[in-house]
Design a protein around this motif. Structure first.
Motif, PDB file in Angstrom:
ATOM      1  N   GLU A 152       0.863  -1.338  -0.108  1.00 43.92           N
ATOM      2  CA  GLU A 152      -0.093   0.138   0.248  1.00 43.92           C
ATOM      3  C   GLU A 152       1.159   1.738  -0.022  1.00 43.92           C
ATOM      4  O   GLU A 152       0.814   2.369  -0.451  1.00 43.92           O
ATOM      5  CB  GLU A 152      -0.752   0.168   1.316  1.00 43.92           C
ATOM      6  CG  GLU A 152      -1.749  -0.893   1.078  1.00 43.92           C
ATOM      7  CD  GLU A 152      -2.998  -1.020  -0.125  1.00 43.92           C
ATOM      8  OE1 GLU A 152      -2.750  -0.698  -0.848  1.00 43.92           O
ATOM      9  OE2 GLU A 152      -4.364  -2.170   0.284  1.00 43.92           O
ATOM     10  N   MET A 155       1.678   2.182  -3.562  1.00 47.72           N
ATOM     11  CA  MET A 155       0.642   2.273  -4.279  1.00 47.72           C
ATOM     12  C   MET A 155      -0.158   3.980  -4.272  1.00 47.72           C
ATOM     13  O   MET A 155       0.362   4.395  -4.768  1.00 47.72           O
ATOM     14  CB  MET A 155      -0.772   1.820  -4.646  1.00 47.72           C
ATOM     15  CG  MET A 155      -1.011  -0.089  -5.021  1.00 47.72           C
ATOM     16  SD  MET A 155      -1.400   0.303  -6.136  1.00 47.72           S
ATOM     17  CE  MET A 155       0.539  -0.077  -6.777  1.00 47.72           C
ATOM     18  N   GLY A 185     -11.329  -1.054  -3.426  1.00 47.47           N
ATOM     19  CA  GLY A 185      -9.217  -1.397  -2.938  1.00 47.47           C
ATOM     20  C   GLY A 185      -8.684  -0.135  -3.090  1.00 47.47           C
ATOM     21  O   GLY A 185      -8.131  -0.298  -3.755  1.00 47.47           O
ATOM     22  N   GLY A 187      -6.775   1.176  -1.782  1.00 48.48           N
ATOM     23  CA  GLY A 187      -5.154   1.107  -0.795  1.00 48.48           C
ATOM     24  C   GLY A 187      -5.070   1.570   0.471  1.00 48.48           C
ATOM     25  O   GLY A 187      -6.337   1.358   1.075  1.00 48.48           O
ATOM     26  N   ASN A 208     -11.663  -1.977   1.093  1.00 44.24           N
ATOM     27  CA  ASN A 208      -9.970  -2.919   1.417  1.00 44.24           C
ATOM     28  C   ASN A 208     -10.045  -4.246   2.815  1.00 44.24           C
ATOM     29  O   ASN A 208     -11.138  -3.756   3.484  1.00 44.24           O
ATOM     30  CB  ASN A 208      -9.103  -2.215   1.844  1.00 44.24           C
ATOM     31  CG  ASN A 208      -7.650  -2.402   0.949  1.00 44.24           C
ATOM     32  OD1 ASN A 208      -8.027  -3.587   0.200  1.00 44.24           O
ATOM     33  ND2 ASN A 208      -6.739  -1.482   0.930  1.00 44.24           N
ATOM     34  N   LEU A 209      -9.257  -4.840   2.337  1.00 41.58           N
ATOM     35  CA  LEU A 209      -9.292  -6.050   2.797  1.00 41.58           C
ATOM     36  C   LEU A 209      -8.864  -5.709   4.464  1.00 41.58           C
ATOM     37  O   LEU A 209      -8.801  -4.625   4.879  1.00 41.58           O
ATOM     38  CB  LEU A 209      -8.397  -6.646   2.808  1.00 41.58           C
ATOM     39  CG  LEU A 209      -8.405  -7.936   0.734  1.00 41.58           C
ATOM     40  CD1 LEU A 209      -7.363  -8.332   0.604  1.00 41.58           C
ATOM     41  CD2 LEU A 209      -9.599  -8.424   1.258  1.00 41.58           C
ATOM     42  N   GLY A 234     -13.901  -5.614   3.908  1.00 43.06           N
ATOM     43  CA  GLY A 234     -14.926  -5.838   2.931  1.00 43.06           C
ATOM     44  C   GLY A 234     -13.584  -6.671   2.033  1.00 43.06           C
ATOM     45  O   GLY A 234     -12.019  -6.427   1.548  1.00 43.06           O
ATOM     46  N   ASP A 235     -14.314  -8.669   1.068  1.00 42.83           N
ATOM     47  CA  ASP A 235     -13.456  -9.152   0.655  1.00 42.83           C
ATOM     48  C   ASP A 235     -14.448  -8.465  -0.595  1.00 42.83           C
ATOM     49  O   ASP A 235     -15.061  -9.294  -0.615  1.00 42.83           O
ATOM     50  CB  ASP A 235     -13.466 -10.208   1.131  1.00 42.83           C
ATOM     51  CG  ASP A 235     -12.892 -11.668  -0.009  1.00 42.83           C
ATOM     52  OD1 ASP A 235     -12.346 -10.951  -1.637  1.00 42.83           O
ATOM     53  OD2 ASP A 235     -12.167 -12.278   0.141  1.00 42.83           O
ATOM     54  N   PHE A 236     -13.627  -7.701  -1.628  1.00 41.37           N
ATOM     55  CA  PHE A 236     -15.255  -7.773  -2.986  1.00 41.37           C
ATOM     56  C   PHE A 236     -15.511  -8.912  -3.660  1.00 41.37           C
ATOM     57  O   PHE A 236     -15.578  -8.812  -4.612  1.00 41.37           O
ATOM     58  CB  PHE A 236     -14.546  -6.300  -4.080  1.00 41.37           C
ATOM     59  CG  PHE A 236     -12.859  -6.396  -4.579  1.00 41.37           C
ATOM     60  CD1 PHE A 236     -12.592  -7.281  -4.494  1.00 41.37           C
ATOM     61  CD2 PHE A 236     -12.419  -4.782  -4.193  1.00 41.37           C
ATOM     62  CE1 PHE A 236     -11.287  -7.502  -5.732  1.00 41.37           C
ATOM     63  CE2 PHE A 236     -11.610  -5.101  -4.414  1.00 41.37           C
ATOM     64  CZ  PHE A 236     -10.099  -6.230  -5.217  1.00 41.37           C
ATOM     65  N   VAL A 251      -9.775   2.251  -8.542  1.00 46.06           N
ATOM     66  CA  VAL A 251      -8.722   2.644  -9.029  1.00 46.06           C
ATOM     67  C   VAL A 251      -7.879   1.934  -9.039  1.00 46.06           C
ATOM     68  O   VAL A 251      -6.789   1.338  -7.664  1.00 46.06           O
ATOM     69  CB  VAL A 251      -8.478   3.785  -7.946  1.00 46.06           C
ATOM     70  CG1 VAL A 251      -7.035   5.216  -8.163  1.00 46.06           C
ATOM     71  CG2 VAL A 251      -8.955   5.321  -8.436  1.00 46.06           C
ATOM     72  N   ARG A 252      -7.119   1.856 -10.433  1.00 47.98           N
ATOM     73  CA  ARG A 252      -5.956   0.723 -10.344  1.00 47.98           C
ATOM     74  C   ARG A 252      -6.215  -0.424  -9.918  1.00 47.98           C
ATOM     75  O   ARG A 252      -5.166  -1.694  -9.158  1.00 47.98           O
ATOM     76  CB  ARG A 252      -4.400   1.537  -9.456  1.00 47.98           C
ATOM     77  CG  ARG A 252      -3.571   2.257 -10.760  1.00 47.98           C
ATOM     78  CD  ARG A 252      -3.040   2.743 -10.199  1.00 47.98           C
ATOM     79  NE  ARG A 252      -2.922   3.495  -8.587  1.00 47.98           N
ATOM     80  CZ  ARG A 252      -1.593   3.260  -8.280  1.00 47.98           C
ATOM     81  NH1 ARG A 252      -0.688   3.623  -8.897  1.00 47.98           N
ATOM     82  NH2 ARG A 252      -1.524   4.456  -6.974  1.00 47.98           N
ATOM     83  N   ASP A 256      -6.046  -5.882 -12.580  1.00 44.59           N
ATOM     84  CA  ASP A 256      -5.781  -7.135 -11.471  1.00 44.59           C
ATOM     85  C   ASP A 256      -6.075  -8.226 -11.913  1.00 44.59           C
ATOM     86  O   ASP A 256      -5.751  -9.343 -11.637  1.00 44.59           O
ATOM     87  CB  ASP A 256      -5.737  -6.318  -9.745  1.00 44.59           C
ATOM     88  CG  ASP A 256      -4.518  -5.629  -9.831  1.00 44.59           C
ATOM     89  OD1 ASP A 256      -3.597  -5.318 -10.041  1.00 44.59           O
ATOM     90  OD2 ASP A 256      -4.263  -5.018  -8.617  1.00 44.59           O
TER      91      ASP A 256
HETATM   92  C1  LIG Z   1      -3.267  -2.368  -7.505  1.00 41.40           C
HETATM   93  S1  LIG Z   1      -3.987  -1.660  -5.716  1.00 41.40           S
HETATM   94  C2  LIG Z   1      -4.865  -0.134  -5.671  1.00 41.40           C
HETATM   95  C3  LIG Z   1      -4.605   0.741  -4.857  1.00 41.40           C
HETATM   96  C4  LIG Z   1      -5.606   1.727  -5.033  1.00 41.40           C
HETATM   97  N1  LIG Z   1      -6.645   2.364  -5.453  1.00 41.40           N
HETATM   98  C5  LIG Z   1      -4.425   2.603  -5.657  1.00 41.40           C
HETATM   99  O1  LIG Z   1      -4.255   2.996  -7.105  1.00 41.40           O
HETATM  100  O2  LIG Z   1      -3.786   3.155  -5.018  1.00 41.40           O
HETATM  101  C6  LIG Z   1      -5.655  -2.871  -5.159  1.00 41.40           C
HETATM  102  C7  LIG Z   1      -6.002  -2.766  -4.233  1.00 41.40           C
HETATM  103  O3  LIG Z   1      -7.367  -3.800  -3.770  1.00 41.40           O
HETATM  104  C8  LIG Z   1      -7.590  -4.211  -2.688  1.00 41.40           C
HETATM  105  N2  LIG Z   1      -7.715  -5.780  -2.697  1.00 41.40           N
HETATM  106  C9  LIG Z   1      -7.476  -6.712  -3.091  1.00 41.40           C
HETATM  107  N3  LIG Z   1      -7.951  -7.524  -3.368  1.00 41.40           N
HETATM  108  C10 LIG Z   1      -9.093  -7.358  -2.252  1.00 41.40           C
HETATM  109  C11 LIG Z   1      -9.832  -7.703  -2.283  1.00 41.40           C
HETATM  110  N4  LIG Z   1     -10.269  -9.323  -2.825  1.00 41.40           N
HETATM  111  N5  LIG Z   1     -11.195  -7.274  -1.687  1.00 41.40           N
HETATM  112  C12 LIG Z   1     -11.183  -5.628  -1.173  1.00 41.40           C
HETATM  113  N6  LIG Z   1     -10.110  -5.185  -1.725  1.00 41.40           N
HETATM  114  C13 LIG Z   1      -9.093  -5.590  -2.205  1.00 41.40           C
HETATM  115  C14 LIG Z   1      -5.256  -4.341  -2.360  1.00 41.40           C
HETATM  116  O4  LIG Z   1      -5.874  -4.584  -1.239  1.00 41.40           O
HETATM  117  C15 LIG Z   1      -5.259  -2.878  -3.155  1.00 41.40           C
HETATM  118  O5  LIG Z   1      -5.851  -2.126  -2.393  1.00 41.40           O
END
Ligand SMILES: C[S@@+](CC[C@H](N)C(=O)[O-])C[C@H]1O[C@@H](n2cnc3c(N)ncnc32)[C@H](O)[C@@H]1O
Length: 345
Positions: A152, A155, A185, A187, A208-209, A234-236, A251-252, A256
């Motif tokens: 994070e 990020m 998500g 960050g 976020n997690l 939450g776990d999306f 955002v980003r 993934d």
């Molecule tokens: C590539 S990072 C982007 C972070 C932020 N949006 C940024 O652009 O700086 C992806 C984000 O998705 C979150 N993430 C990954 N798997 C997740 C899940 N199953 N549920 C919730 N968030 C999740 C990660 O913890 C991380 O914060």
């Protein structure tokens, strides 16, 4: 850049000599040559005078900058004129670009701290599935508190150009100015905190997690936005999004995941969004520039199967939003492109 594309032979020669190229750029940055050229064309004589350089030596350094496509050179029309009247023009703003990459806090320096050398010279074995990045060195999604904190923070280091993109798109995203925003998500909340700092009537939650909660709480406190920046654990992948938000952003995040997961996340956002709400997708859309800036991850993630790293063209997302009935789909071009669409509800 206005430069021509290189042949494979030439590009590989440049790659082989990349460290010398960076040395040239670093020198031009430190001597103020890039800043001078950003202000307008200059002759070799002027640049040599400003920097205390020997003209013939500086000519060669500028040849290197020309080779890299950063400057255009114009020889003196008068055949008798010395090389000091050779004129140089920056092809685009150079100083900011050089600082962004060579500065102490650059994302390139940050990425370089990841254990990418575990793959070096082992790509054939990695491709055959006999080798990979060990999970305790890097895992996706991160699995330990230390990995989460490092990831994070990485990020967050890349957030300034995204915050700038949100500034550009602000009026498209936040129409009333008092919206409730869910950054999925999101960050450690760096982006949300940066937006809330500038707009005192907005509130945001980062979804976020659960393991990331201390990071987001810390960001809320440290940035002074306090309770306006909240956290939703939450776990999306396995849970629906909380409802009633006026703005939901990815955002980003979507790149993934495989297309089916990206579509599922868009469906969840569509269900959760308040009537008349806005969906925002700000991504590493697949362009030559983005692919270049993403190059570290493209390499490193060859050894990480749990992250698909699938940069997609912006049209993919536009089509997906259209298919879900979104209206008024707008693209704001900037340091990061931002896609904003209004819910059909
Ligand atoms: C590539 S990072 C982007 C972070 C932020 N949006 C940024 O652009 O700086 C992806 C984000 O998705 C979150 N993430 C990954 N798997 C997740 C899940 N199953 N549920 C919730 N968030 C999740 C990660 O913890 C991380 O914060």
């Amino acid at each position: 850049m206005g430069g021509e594309a290189f042949s494979a032979r030439a590009l590989l020669s440049l790659l082989f000599n990349a460290s010398k190229g960076l040395d040239v750029v670093k020198t031009a940055l430190e001597l103020g040559i890039l800043a001078r050229l950003d202000r307008g064309p200059a002759t070799l004589g002027e640049l040599a005078h400003d920097t205390g350089s020997v003209p013939l030596r500086l000519y060669k350094l500028l040849d290197a900058l020309e080779t890299l496509g950063f400057v255009a050179r114009e020889d003196a029309h008068d055949a008798d004129a010395g090389i000091e009247s050779t004129r140089y023009t920056a092809r685009e703003p150079l100083e900011a670009a050089a600082r962004a990459v060579l500065g102490e806090t650059s994302i390139e320096r940050d990425r370089d701290t990841y254990p990418w050398r575990v793959l070096e010279n082992k790509l054939p074995a990695t491709l055959r599935g006999e080798h990979h990045v060990p999970r305790d060195a890097f895992d996706w999604p991160p699995s330990t508190p230390t990995q989460h904190a490092q990831f994070e923070a990485s990020m967050a280091a890349g957030v300034p150009p995204i915050a700038e993109a949100f500034r550009t798109a602000h009026d498209d995203i936040f129409v009333t100015g008092s919206e409730r925003w869910l950054d999925v998500g999101g960050g450690d909340g760096a982006l949300a905190a940066s937006v809330l700092t500038r707009h005192a009537t907005l509130t945001a939650d980062v979804l976020n997690l659960a393991i990331t909660e201390p990071l987001v709480r810390g960001r809320a406190e440290g940035s002074g936005v306090g309770a306006r920046l909240g956290f939703v654990a939450g776990d999306f992948l396995n849970e629906e999004f909380p409802r009633g938000y006026d703005v939901i952003s990815f955002v980003r995040v979507l790149h993934d995941w495989p297309a089916a997961t990206a579509r599922m996340l868009l469906d969840k956002a569509t269900r959760a969004l308040a009537p008349g709400g806005r969906l925002v997708v700000c991504e590493e859309f697949r362009t030559p520039d983005r692919l270049a800036i993403q190059f570290f991850w493209t390499y490193f993630l060859i050894g990480v199967d749990s992250c698909v790293s699938r940069l997609r063209e912006i049209d993919f997302y536009v089509r997906e939003l259209e298919a879900r009935g979104y209206r008024d789909i707008r693209t704001r071009r900037g340091p990061f492109d931002v896609l904003v669409a209004m819910s059909a509800k």
